[in-house]
Design a protein around this motif. Sequence first.
Motif, short mmCIF file in Angstrom:
data_model
loop_
_atom_site.label_atom_id
_atom_site.label_comp_id
_atom_site.label_asym_id
_atom_site.label_seq_id
_atom_site.Cartn_x
_atom_site.Cartn_y
_atom_site.Cartn_z
N LYS A 425 0.97 -1.39 0.30
CA LYS A 425 -0.26 0.10 -0.77
C LYS A 425 0.44 1.20 -0.35
O LYS A 425 1.65 1.49 0.79
N TRP A 426 -0.09 2.52 -0.73
CA TRP A 426 1.10 3.70 -0.98
C TRP A 426 0.56 4.27 0.32
O TRP A 426 -0.07 4.74 0.51
N THR A 427 2.16 5.40 1.47
CA THR A 427 1.81 5.68 2.22
C THR A 427 2.59 6.70 2.22
O THR A 427 1.74 8.20 3.00
N SER A 428 3.85 6.88 0.62
CA SER A 428 3.81 8.36 1.05
C SER A 428 4.26 8.87 -0.64
O SER A 428 4.76 7.62 -1.34
N LEU A 429 5.20 9.70 -1.06
CA LEU A 429 5.10 10.17 -2.15
C LEU A 429 6.56 9.69 -2.49
O LEU A 429 6.42 8.60 -3.25
N ALA A 430 7.84 8.97 -1.16
CA ALA A 430 8.68 8.78 -1.97
C ALA A 430 8.34 6.60 -1.58
O ALA A 430 8.47 6.28 -2.52
N ASP A 431 7.13 6.31 -0.93
CA ASP A 431 7.49 4.85 -0.60
C ASP A 431 6.40 4.66 -1.95
O ASP A 431 6.68 3.43 -2.29
N ALA A 432 6.16 5.51 -2.65
CA ALA A 432 5.29 5.51 -3.89
C ALA A 432 6.32 5.69 -5.22
O ALA A 432 5.73 5.33 -5.98
N GLY A 433 6.94 5.92 -4.85
CA GLY A 433 8.00 6.40 -6.05
C GLY A 433 8.17 7.32 -7.11
O GLY A 433 7.11 7.62 -8.71
N ILE A 434 7.51 8.12 -6.08
CA ILE A 434 6.58 9.74 -7.11
C ILE A 434 7.31 10.91 -7.08
O ILE A 434 7.76 11.18 -6.09
N LYS A 435 7.54 11.35 -8.19
CA LYS A 435 8.89 12.57 -8.11
C LYS A 435 7.70 14.00 -8.59
O LYS A 435 6.90 14.03 -9.27
N ALA A 436 7.33 14.53 -7.76
CA ALA A 436 6.22 15.76 -7.70
C ALA A 436 6.72 16.94 -7.90
O ALA A 436 8.61 17.89 -6.59
N THR A 437 7.09 17.99 -8.40
CA THR A 437 7.03 19.45 -8.48
C THR A 437 5.80 19.96 -8.49
O THR A 437 5.12 20.05 -9.43
#
Length: 445
Positions: A425-437
């Motif tokens: 389960k995703w719990t954070s941007l880092a955990d989900a592998g999401i690059k956000a700007t």
Amino acid sequence: MKPLCLSLLIPAVLFAGATVYNAPAGVEQDKLFQVKVAGQPSFVYSLPVGGMTYFSYTSFARRADIEITVARPVETVAIRPTSYGIRPVINGNVITFRLDRTAQISVEINGDIKHPLLLFANPPESAPPKPGPSGIHYFGAGQVHNVGRITVTSGQLVYIAGGAIVRGSIFMDQARGVHILGRGVLDGSLYKKGESRMIEVNRSSDVDIEGIIVTNSKHWTVPITASDKVTLHNVKLVSDNDWDDGVDVVGSTNVTVDQCFIRTKDDCVAVKAGVQYFTKFNAQRDVSNVVIKRSVLWNGAWGNGLEIGFETRAASIRGVRFLDNDLIHVEGPEGTFSIHNGDRAVISDVIYDNCRVEDSKGLLVDFKILKSRYSKDAERGQIRNIVFRRIRVDQAEMPSILQGFDATHQVGGVVFEDVKTGGRKWTSLADAGIKATHTENVSFK
């Protein structure tokens, strides 16, 4: 569909549980697969994407035993969507399983997705029309109808019987109350690249498309432009050509795609505004109430699975729902769930709920506010209030991007609720592998 010396004189065969449809004489039969449905041979068409066969249940008590003989050794079989829970039995080069539901499946032998068997199990037809009455474009079974463009007007009906092939396309503009239905095939093989769209719905309303198969599209397959109240149900789109988007919703409202199968080289579904590639009228209308549900999607080498963008030339695109869909393959490097806001629109109130991703090679979530080669508006837009809920992805790790344009044109209010990749389960941007700007208010539940 290439000619072959093959004589099939009876257009359809009825038997306990199902109706199989014989192909017209001279149609090429696939050489890899032979299929029986409830003991009766079901013709397998040879298409650029693989083999294809279809049948209809004869009653709403649905049940049919399927037997597939493969002209090569069979080591493994994948039947997608896996959510159907079909468990095949392999005996040498013969595969058997039972269907007890309407289904749109891909049978893949030894991991080969370049030549699967596409099998479509339809519900029974309810009171199919008869030839003759004014206002009905009727195409009977057992024939290849070389007709080119069919122009329909208000109140007209197009019927393509099971076992019929119509080589041509369907066009309407400023029409109301149009019905396109049947179990047969609308085939675009007579067109050159970019020459025609397959079912073009322009400035029209109350349009229903049901049951048919559309193959070999050479441009957008079903573009719905500046229209209202358009429904696709149990429609199968099968293509592998440049620019062959499946369903394009352009400046339209109240559009529903339900229980459809879309296998295209380019975008499976794209929601846009202001596109005028093939039209001379103004399509810069707001988009609202678009629902894509209970469908099976296969995106080939180009484009995206479920796309909003790139052309977004309107004030707003809102109320888009992607519900209970199976994305069985997304082969290209782009996005599975993508919003590419290249113009001025505020894109908001978008929900992805109960969707399953079995195989994706590119980005899982790809949201961008950008100036692209398709952009025409000087002003950039917004992406706001997006919900992902109950998403299941078979792969353990997939990259994602949330990319705003600048501090005043941001991606904001994105909720990831019960999203899992590889069971985690995703719990954070880092955990989900999401690059956000240029992103704000992203939450996980």
